[in-house]
Write a protein that holds these residues in place. Structure first.
Motif, PDB file in Angstrom:
ATOM      1  N   HIS A  28      -1.530  -7.267   5.586  1.00 31.88           N
ATOM      2  CA  HIS A  28      -1.258  -6.308   4.523  1.00 31.88           C
ATOM      3  C   HIS A  28      -0.390  -6.911   3.431  1.00 31.88           C
ATOM      4  O   HIS A  28       0.291  -7.923   3.633  1.00 31.88           O
ATOM      5  CB  HIS A  28      -0.614  -5.030   5.073  1.00 31.88           C
ATOM      6  CG  HIS A  28       0.669  -5.242   5.819  1.00 31.88           C
ATOM      7  ND1 HIS A  28       0.721  -5.696   7.126  1.00 31.88           N
ATOM      8  CD2 HIS A  28       1.966  -5.047   5.449  1.00 31.88           C
ATOM      9  CE1 HIS A  28       1.971  -5.759   7.535  1.00 31.88           C
ATOM     10  NE2 HIS A  28       2.746  -5.382   6.533  1.00 31.88           N
ATOM     11  N   LEU A  29      -0.443  -6.271   2.254  1.00 35.32           N
ATOM     12  CA  LEU A  29       0.388  -6.631   1.112  1.00 35.32           C
ATOM     13  C   LEU A  29       1.265  -5.445   0.743  1.00 35.32           C
ATOM     14  O   LEU A  29       0.772  -4.323   0.596  1.00 35.32           O
ATOM     15  CB  LEU A  29      -0.478  -6.993  -0.097  1.00 35.32           C
ATOM     16  CG  LEU A  29      -1.215  -8.329  -0.061  1.00 35.32           C
ATOM     17  CD1 LEU A  29      -2.192  -8.403  -1.224  1.00 35.32           C
ATOM     18  CD2 LEU A  29      -0.225  -9.497  -0.120  1.00 35.32           C
ATOM     19  N   ARG A  30       2.562  -5.709   0.568  1.00 34.88           N
ATOM     20  CA  ARG A  30       3.484  -4.650   0.140  1.00 34.88           C
ATOM     21  C   ARG A  30       3.916  -4.865  -1.295  1.00 34.88           C
ATOM     22  O   ARG A  30       4.157  -5.995  -1.730  1.00 34.88           O
ATOM     23  CB  ARG A  30       4.709  -4.621   1.063  1.00 34.88           C
ATOM     24  CG  ARG A  30       4.421  -3.964   2.398  1.00 34.88           C
ATOM     25  CD  ARG A  30       5.614  -3.969   3.332  1.00 34.88           C
ATOM     26  NE  ARG A  30       6.797  -3.314   2.781  1.00 34.88           N
ATOM     27  CZ  ARG A  30       7.902  -3.094   3.481  1.00 34.88           C
ATOM     28  NH1 ARG A  30       7.969  -3.471   4.751  1.00 34.88           N
ATOM     29  NH2 ARG A  30       8.943  -2.511   2.930  1.00 34.88           N
ATOM     30  N   VAL A  31       3.995  -3.756  -2.046  1.00 35.60           N
ATOM     31  CA  VAL A  31       4.365  -3.782  -3.462  1.00 35.60           C
ATOM     32  C   VAL A  31       5.408  -2.695  -3.715  1.00 35.60           C
ATOM     33  O   VAL A  31       5.214  -1.553  -3.295  1.00 35.60           O
ATOM     34  CB  VAL A  31       3.133  -3.545  -4.358  1.00 35.60           C
ATOM     35  CG1 VAL A  31       3.537  -3.514  -5.824  1.00 35.60           C
ATOM     36  CG2 VAL A  31       2.089  -4.628  -4.132  1.00 35.60           C
ATOM     37  N   MET A  44       0.476   1.646  -7.867  1.00 37.55           N
ATOM     38  CA  MET A  44      -0.857   2.184  -7.602  1.00 37.55           C
ATOM     39  C   MET A  44      -1.902   1.536  -8.505  1.00 37.55           C
ATOM     40  O   MET A  44      -3.013   1.212  -8.069  1.00 37.55           O
ATOM     41  CB  MET A  44      -0.854   3.707  -7.782  1.00 37.55           C
ATOM     42  CG  MET A  44       0.167   4.440  -6.929  1.00 37.55           C
ATOM     43  SD  MET A  44      -0.132   4.270  -5.151  1.00 37.55           S
ATOM     44  CE  MET A  44      -1.481   5.445  -4.944  1.00 37.55           C
ATOM     45  N   MET A  45      -1.549   1.326  -9.761  1.00 33.61           N
ATOM     46  CA  MET A  45      -2.450   0.655 -10.693  1.00 33.61           C
ATOM     47  C   MET A  45      -2.658  -0.792 -10.279  1.00 33.61           C
ATOM     48  O   MET A  45      -3.788  -1.307 -10.274  1.00 33.61           O
ATOM     49  CB  MET A  45      -1.887   0.724 -12.113  1.00 33.61           C
ATOM     50  CG  MET A  45      -1.830   2.124 -12.696  1.00 33.61           C
ATOM     51  SD  MET A  45      -3.471   2.799 -13.029  1.00 33.61           S
ATOM     52  CE  MET A  45      -3.958   1.787 -14.416  1.00 33.61           C
ATOM     53  N   PRO A  53       1.887   0.291  -1.009  1.00 32.60           N
ATOM     54  CA  PRO A  53       2.998   0.539  -1.926  1.00 32.60           C
ATOM     55  C   PRO A  53       4.200   1.009  -1.118  1.00 32.60           C
ATOM     56  O   PRO A  53       4.106   1.947  -0.344  1.00 32.60           O
ATOM     57  CB  PRO A  53       2.463   1.658  -2.833  1.00 32.60           C
ATOM     58  CG  PRO A  53       1.388   2.327  -2.033  1.00 32.60           C
ATOM     59  CD  PRO A  53       0.822   1.299  -1.115  1.00 32.60           C
ATOM     60  N   SER A  54       5.338   0.332  -1.310  1.00 34.22           N
ATOM     61  CA  SER A  54       6.479   0.664  -0.445  1.00 34.22           C
ATOM     62  C   SER A  54       7.805   0.428  -1.192  1.00 34.22           C
ATOM     63  O   SER A  54       8.187  -0.697  -1.419  1.00 34.22           O
ATOM     64  CB  SER A  54       6.443  -0.186   0.820  1.00 34.22           C
ATOM     65  OG  SER A  54       6.538  -1.570   0.508  1.00 34.22           O
ATOM     66  N   VAL A  55       8.422   1.530  -1.583  1.00 34.35           N
ATOM     67  CA  VAL A  55       7.921   2.880  -1.333  1.00 34.35           C
ATOM     68  C   VAL A  55       7.820   3.619  -2.657  1.00 34.35           C
ATOM     69  O   VAL A  55       8.634   3.412  -3.563  1.00 34.35           O
ATOM     70  CB  VAL A  55       8.817   3.690  -0.366  1.00 34.35           C
ATOM     71  CG1 VAL A  55       8.823   3.060   0.997  1.00 34.35           C
ATOM     72  CG2 VAL A  55      10.260   3.829  -0.882  1.00 34.35           C
ATOM     73  N   ARG A  74      -2.258   2.174   2.880  1.00 34.33           N
ATOM     74  CA  ARG A  74      -1.198   2.714   3.740  1.00 34.33           C
ATOM     75  C   ARG A  74      -0.038   3.021   2.813  1.00 34.33           C
ATOM     76  O   ARG A  74       0.558   2.116   2.239  1.00 34.33           O
ATOM     77  CB  ARG A  74      -0.800   1.725   4.835  1.00 34.33           C
ATOM     78  CG  ARG A  74       0.402   2.175   5.664  1.00 34.33           C
ATOM     79  CD  ARG A  74       0.512   1.427   6.984  1.00 34.33           C
ATOM     80  NE  ARG A  74       0.582  -0.009   6.859  1.00 34.33           N
ATOM     81  CZ  ARG A  74       1.728  -0.728   6.876  1.00 34.33           C
ATOM     82  NH1 ARG A  74       2.898  -0.114   6.984  1.00 34.33           N
ATOM     83  NH2 ARG A  74       1.689  -2.039   6.781  1.00 34.33           N
ATOM     84  N   LEU A  75       0.287   4.281   2.688  1.00 37.84           N
ATOM     85  CA  LEU A  75       1.162   4.739   1.623  1.00 37.84           C
ATOM     86  C   LEU A  75       2.606   4.862   2.092  1.00 37.84           C
ATOM     87  O   LEU A  75       2.915   5.651   2.982  1.00 37.84           O
ATOM     88  CB  LEU A  75       0.656   6.102   1.134  1.00 37.84           C
ATOM     89  CG  LEU A  75       1.399   6.752  -0.013  1.00 37.84           C
ATOM     90  CD1 LEU A  75       1.300   5.896  -1.264  1.00 37.84           C
ATOM     91  CD2 LEU A  75       0.822   8.146  -0.281  1.00 37.84           C
TER      92      LEU A  75
END
Length: 282
Positions: free
Chosen positions: A33-36, A52-53, A69-71, A98-99
């Motif tokens: 996974h990738l977290r942003v 989100m974009m 996206p976190s968080v 995964r939000l």
């Protein structure tokens, strides 16, 4: 344990080619996974794309890696609109969202977005209830304190019904966040120390039982920096979290002054050296 990576968007800035290369490299190496991060307004000149974009764009250049996206500071956003955005991202990515959500800590951001800072925790609880309904029901009737939906829904619905929601915050979660995780979340982002983890997890498990949920279904994810001041101990930290039994882990190449190519080479080295192996199912 599923091991992902933090997409270093603050350091890669507006170099979209570098962001694409990092995302594709992480997927090819086997990161799950990738977290942003999320921050609508900020002081200073560092780039931070709207998550989100950005993840919708990343979804188009990847195939399998989960997008996290976190968080998202949920109470600062309109619930129905955000439900629609999340459903769209989940569909565009083939069900890979995964939000991560939280309530944030900046009153200035809330004011700029026209939302009330003081009621953010209570509003978040209501939003989580409504989001799940909007993601699973074609027609929703909901009368809450802040949100009202009358005989309407979003179309199309997401691939995942509902989209998994993970909750994050700062440091050791307090009673309100603990209860929120136990009552609503599919998982939580671990920001406490390994020493404090058993007590925090115990409180969350108790909250889940009180809410009629099985604590075993609630995932856990911590982050480990592979560069920077704690670089020498990152392998030991990964091994420690694996022994504790986390379901997820996020490796970070941030804050080491790396170039875009160095971020990818460091990611590759970490994949080769991670204790237990990147693809381990333990």
């Amino acid at each position: 344990m599923r091991i992902g990576a933090s997409l270093p968007v603050r350091e890669l800035g507006d170099d979209l080619g570098a962001i694409k290369d990092f995302a594709q490299a992480a997927e090819a190496l086997g990161y799950t996974h990738l977290r942003v991060p999320d921050q609508v307004l900020r002081k200073g000149n560092k780039h931070l794309h709207e998550p989100m974009m950005l993840l919708a764009w990343v979804a188009a250049v990847t195939e399998t890696i989960e997008l996290v996206p976190s968080v998202i500071v949920l109470p600062s956003r309109q619930t129905a609109l955000f439900a629609k955005q999340a459903a769209a991202l989940d569909r565009l990515s083939g069900g890979r969202l995964r939000l991560g959500v939280g309530v944030g800590g900046s009153a200035d951001v809330y004011a700029a977005l026209g939302q009330d800072f003081g009621s953010r925790g209570r509003r978040c609880d209501e939003q989580l209830e409504l989001l799940k309904r909007l993601w699973t029901e074609e027609t929703v009737d909901y009368q809450g304190r802040w949100d009202r939906v009358s005989g309407a829904g979003i179309n199309p619905l997401p691939v995942q019904r509902p989209i998994p929601v993970w909750i994050g915050g700062r440091g050791t979660p307090g009673p309100a966040v603990t209860r929120r995780i136990g009552a609503h979340a599919n998982g939580w982002f671990v920001l406490c120390s390994p020493e404090d983890f058993p007590a925090v997890k115990g409180a969350i498990d108790d909250a889940a039982v009180k809410a009629g949920r099985n604590p075993a279904t609630i995932g856990t994810e911590a982050g480990v920096a592979v560069v920077g001041p704690r670089q020498a101990e990152w392998r030991d930290r990964v091994a420690g979290w694996r022994q504790i039994g986390l379901t997820h882990l996020c490796l970070r190449t941030l804050s080491g002054g790396l170039t875009s190519n160095q971020h990818i080479s460091t990611l590759k080295t970490a994949a080769e050296e991670v204790p237990g192996g990147l693809q381990s199912t333990s």
